[in-house]
Motif scaffolding. Structure first.
Motif: not given
Lengths: 69, 372
Positions: A8-11, A35-36
């Motif tokens: 989560r939160g990592l691109s 999360d995306t």
């Protein structure tokens, strides 16, 4: 023994790299949290290419992918 | 219904369709007035915006490009419709700003972002091959860092208002474009009267095409850097098929519109300095890889609420100001009175590229999590 990957939160491409490492580790089932939608689709595509079954669940506004072989 | 559309755009055909469409629309924009082999160039157009705001005074490259505004707002619209608008920020913002600035300096040494490298190639400009070579080497170095644990850390979910800053900024630019206020005598807003900045398609056409591309690219995650990176990193050709479709259809459209001119020297808004074409794009490619997206992709991400991509974009616009104020940007080849004059970059430009490479390598080496 299962494996948990918290991406989560990592691109991109971090979630894919982490999930791929977990698949290489071979401890199924693997739970991947992202999360995306972009990360969800990228991990799904990679896992399916490597012959995994992918189940996706929506938790709050995050995604949990369960990878099995 | 929305799910089925999402599945299509995530598919191989989805990315190919969007790549092809961008490839067609670029040369069409050129036909309608945009500069030669520059139907769309994210780096050049952000540089024009920097110039219009007076952040640099190169009077031939100043215009508020509606395509850029459209890219961000189109992405916002798509993200809202498909409920993907998510405000997030906080993954090493200052690093992203620096990467954006050097990415722009590298791109302006070559005179184009990866999109324009594709359009230049598709227009017959063979110097684009040297730029693309540099781009691939830069991304390859970035992949080496990714493989050894390079990571800028997690972003955090944040207030929705954070995600709205970039779209609102773009609406502000649109108002400045439409009303063209002059803030002081001899001051901004500047619009070029000659040179590439004076060449542009009609506002509504540019804005409309920008919105369409922004919408579709948000759905498909079209990214030129990601295309090359995924092939090197994991032999995944998904995004790459979109990139191939983009260049292929741009080539065909140029042929149809009579815009294809094969050559190596004195090509439009390009120079034939082999080494610096390679090194400029190498720097840019490395910076894109370390930041996780090409300039276009960073715009689309900033439109769907990604504050870190927004910082990268602002870094690029700042970098454009620096590149022109400090004479770092490339100068195109020219033919003056029948005599060929080779373009290239100043020694300041060379120093800036080397400095940028040192900074990017330092970022790559020092921002790695230990790999077990």
């Amino acid at each position: 023994m299962n494996t948990t990957v918290d991406a989560r939160g990592l691109s991109c491409p971090q979630p894919v790299i982490m999930a791929q490492k977990a698949i290489d580790g071979g401890n199924f089932p693997i739970e991947v949290y992202v999360d995306t939608v972009t990360s969800r689709e990228n991990v799904r595509r990679m896992a399916e290419r490597l012959g995994c079954k992918v189940e996706i669940a929506l938790q709050d506004d995050e995604f949990k992918l369960v990878l099995t072989k | 219904m929305l799910n089925r559309i999402t599945r299509f755009f995530a598919s191989r055909w989805g990315i190919i369709l969007v790549g092809a469409l961008i490839g067609i629309l670029g040369p069409v924009l050129q036909k309608l007035g945009n500069p030669p082999n520059m139907g769309i160039c994210v780096a050049c157009f952000e540089r024009d915006i920097a110039g219009a705001l007076g952040l640099h005074r190169a009077n031939i490259v100043q215009y508020i490009r509606p395509e850029i505004i459209g890219f961000v707002l189109g992405s916002t619209i798509a993200a809202l419709i498909f409920r993907e608008f998510k405000a997030r920020a906080g993954s090493a913002p200052i690093v992203r700003f620096v990467l954006g600035a050097f990415a722009m300096i590298g791109a302006l040494v070559f005179l184009g972002c990866p999109w324009r490298a594709g359009f230049r190639l598709a227009g017959g400009d063979m110097t684009a091959l040297t730029g693309l070579l540099g781009l691939v080497i830069g991304i390859w170095i970035g992949v080496l860092f990714l493989r050894t644990g390079y990571n800028l850390g997690r972003s955090q979910k944040t207030y929705p208002a954070v995600g709205w800053i970039m779209p609102i900024l773009m609406i502000g630019l649109l108002l400045l474009l439409i009303f063209h206020p002059v803030f002081s005598e001899g001051g901004p807003i500047f619009f070029s009267e000659k040179g590439p900045g004076s060449l542009h398609a009609p506002l509504l056409v540019s804005l409309g095409i920008g919105l369409l591309i922004g919408f579709l690219a948000q759905r498909t995650r079209f990214c030129t850097m990601g295309a090359v990176r995924d092939v090197i990193l994991m032999r995944d050709f998904h995004l790459f098929s979109g990139l191939l479709a983009f260049i292929g259809f741009a080539f065909l459209t140029n042929l149809l519109l009579g815009q294809f001119k094969l050559g190596y020297m004195a090509m439009p808004i390009a120079h034939s300095s082999l080494l610096w074409n390679i090194l400029g794009m190498l720097l840019a490619g490395l910076a894109y890889a370390l930041a996780g997206g090409c300039p276009g992709r960073q715009l689309f991400l900033s439109g769907e609420g990604d504050g870190d991509s927004a910082i990268f974009v602002l870094g690029m616009i700042t970098g454009a100001g620096i590149a022109h104020n400090f004479s770092l940007a490339g100068k195109g080849d020219a033919i003056v009175n029948g005599v060929f004059q080779m373009g290239g970059i100043s020694s300041f430009g060379m120093i800036a590229v080397l400095l940028g490479l040192v900074v990017c390598l330092a970022i790559g080496f020092t921002m790695r999590q230990k790999v077990a």
